[in-house]
Design a protein around this motif. Structure first.
Motif, mmCIF file in Angstrom:
data_model
loop_
_atom_site.group_PDB
_atom_site.id
_atom_site.type_symbol
_atom_site.label_atom_id
_atom_site.label_comp_id
_atom_site.label_asym_id
_atom_site.label_seq_id
_atom_site.Cartn_x
_atom_site.Cartn_y
_atom_site.Cartn_z
ATOM 1 N N PHE A 1 0.855 -1.176 0.000
ATOM 2 C CA PHE A 1 0.000 0.000 0.000
ATOM 3 C C PHE A 1 0.898 1.236 0.000
ATOM 4 C CE2 PHE A 1 -3.781 -2.320 0.422
ATOM 5 C CZ PHE A 1 -3.613 -3.321 1.356
ATOM 6 N N PRO A 2 0.377 2.382 -0.422
ATOM 7 C CA PRO A 2 1.194 3.602 -0.458
ATOM 8 C C PRO A 2 1.812 3.926 0.898
ATOM 9 C CG PRO A 2 -0.846 3.923 -1.662
ATOM 10 C CD PRO A 2 -0.984 2.600 -0.971
ATOM 11 N N PRO B 1 9.043 7.912 -5.368
ATOM 12 C CA PRO B 1 7.605 7.944 -5.678
ATOM 13 C C PRO B 1 7.282 7.262 -6.999
ATOM 14 C CG PRO B 1 8.326 10.055 -4.819
ATOM 15 C CD PRO B 1 9.568 9.233 -5.011
ATOM 16 N N LYS B 2 6.253 6.461 -6.971
ATOM 17 C CA LYS B 2 5.736 5.772 -8.150
ATOM 18 C C LYS B 2 6.724 4.762 -8.741
ATOM 19 C CE LYS B 2 1.950 8.268 -8.234
ATOM 20 N NZ LYS B 2 0.626 7.678 -7.938
ATOM 21 N N SER C 1 13.679 10.129 0.147
ATOM 22 C CA SER C 1 13.095 8.902 -0.396
ATOM 23 C C SER C 1 12.398 8.143 0.727
ATOM 24 C CB SER C 1 14.202 8.029 -1.011
ATOM 25 O OG SER C 1 13.661 6.913 -1.684
ATOM 26 N N PHE C 2 11.841 7.023 0.365
ATOM 27 C CA PHE C 2 11.205 6.115 1.326
ATOM 28 C C PHE C 2 12.171 4.948 1.522
ATOM 29 C CE2 PHE C 2 7.796 4.899 3.840
ATOM 30 C CZ PHE C 2 7.248 3.673 3.519
ATOM 31 N N PRO D 1 7.765 -0.997 8.143
ATOM 32 C CA PRO D 1 6.764 -0.063 7.618
ATOM 33 C C PRO D 1 7.359 1.073 6.803
ATOM 34 C CG PRO D 1 7.155 0.374 9.923
ATOM 35 C CD PRO D 1 7.940 -0.868 9.594
ATOM 36 N N GLY D 2 8.675 1.202 6.804
ATOM 37 C CA GLY D 2 9.314 2.243 6.012
ATOM 38 C C GLY D 2 9.566 3.525 6.783
ATOM 39 N N THR D 3 10.524 4.288 6.306
ATOM 40 C CA THR D 3 10.875 5.596 6.868
ATOM 41 C C THR D 3 10.914 6.606 5.737
ATOM 42 O OG1 THR D 3 12.211 4.651 8.665
ATOM 43 C CG2 THR D 3 12.650 6.940 8.045
ATOM 44 N N ARG D 4 10.111 7.641 5.896
ATOM 45 C CA ARG D 4 10.084 8.708 4.889
ATOM 46 C C ARG D 4 11.114 9.753 5.264
ATOM 47 N NH1 ARG D 4 8.298 8.717 0.082
ATOM 48 N NH2 ARG D 4 6.310 7.843 0.787
#
Lengths: 112, 116
Positions: free
Chosen positions: A39-40, B40-41, B90-91, B109-112
Motif C-alpha cells: 500500500f502507499p 515515488p511511483k 526517499s522512502f 513499515p518504512g521511513t520517509r
C-alpha cells in the motif's frame, strides 16, 4: 537473478476474482516464487510463496505450472481494500541471505 | 509473528546533516537484513544486505561511505545517511529474514526521509 514481468496495471470490481500473472522465464532450480502486496507509504506485505503446483492460504492462491516459467496470483472476491501494488519475485538463497529483486509490480485498482 | 519495526517513521533534516534509521525484528532473530529505497511511483531498489557481525554488502551504484550500515545484533540493523542532500529524500524500507529456513522476508513499515 531471474527477472520478472508483470502487467503494469489491472482494474477490477468488488466481489470479482482477480488473477495476476507473472513471467519468470529464467527461474533457477532452487528459486522460490513469492508475492508481496504494498500500500502507499507502507512496506511490502508477504502474501504467498510457492515452488511448484498450487499453494493456497487464507488470502490467496498461487498457481505454478510444471515448467515454472510463470505463476499466477489469484485473489478471490476482491474488495476496495485490495487496491495496492502487487509484486512477484523470485529469489535464491545465497549463504543464508535471500536477495530479492523487485520488478515494476502490478497496480491493482478495485472499484465498486 | 514476524514483525519488523522501523524508527523513525518519518524524518525531516537539513542538507549536510546525518540521519540514522533503525530496523528491528521484534519477535525473531535475523542474521540478515536488507535495506531498500523507493522513490515515488517506483519499485523498491535494493541498496545493501546487512549481515550480523560483518560488513554490509552494497549493490552496484550505492555509496557505502554515504549509506553506513551497522548490524550489531540479531535484531537490529541501522542505516545512517551521512551528509544528506535533497536527492537522498526517499522512502527507506528494511526487511529481515528469519533464520528458520523459510524464504520469505518480512518488511518494516518504512521511513520517509525528507532533506531540505
Amino acid at each position: 537473478l531471474a527477472k520478472t514481468t508483470q502487467p503494469i496495471s489491472m482494474d477490477s470490481y468488488e466481489g470479482q476474482e482477480v488473477n495476476i500473472t507473472c513471467s519468470h522465464n529464467n527461474i533457477a532450480t532452487n528459486d522460490y516464487i513469492t508475492w508481496y502486496q504494498q500500500f502507499p507509504s507502507q512496506g511490502p506485505r508477504f502474501i504467498i510463496q510457492g515452488y511448484k503446483t498450487k499453494v493456497t492460504n487464507e488470502v490467496a492462491s498461487l498457481f505454478i505450472p510444471a515448467d515454472r516459467k510463470s505463476s499466477t496470483l489469484s485473489l478471490p472476491r476482491v474488495s476496495l481494500s485490495d487496491t495496492a501494488v502487487y509484486y512477484c519475485l523470485v529469489g535464491v538463497r545465497r549463504g543464508g541471505g535471500n536477495k530479492l529483486t523487485f520488478g515494476t509490480g502490478t497496480q491493482l485498482k478495485v472499484e465498486l | 509473528g514476524a514483525v519488523v519495526s522501523q524508527h523513525p517513521s518519518r524524518v525531516i533534516c537539513k542538507s549536510g546533516t546525518s540521519v540514522k534509521i533503525e530496523c528491528r525484528s521484534l519477535d525473531f532473530q535475523a542474521t540478515t537484513m536488507f535495506w531498500y529505497r523507493q522513490f515515488p511511483k517506483q519499485s523498491l531498489m535494493l541498496m545493501a544486505t546487512s549481515n550480523e557481525g560483518s560488513k554490509a554488502t552494497y549493490e552496484q551504484g550505492v555509496e557505502k561511505d554515504k549509506f553506513l550500515i551497522n548490524h550489531a545484533s540479531l535484531t537490529l540493523s541501522t542505516l545512517t545517511v551521512t551528509s544528506a542532500h535533497p536527492e537522498d529524500s526517499s522512502f527507506y524500507i528494511c526487511s529481515a529474514e528469519p533464520g528458520s529456513g523459510g524464504y520469505e522476508q518480512y518488511f518494516g513499515p518504512g521511513t520517509r526521509l525528507t532533506v531540505t
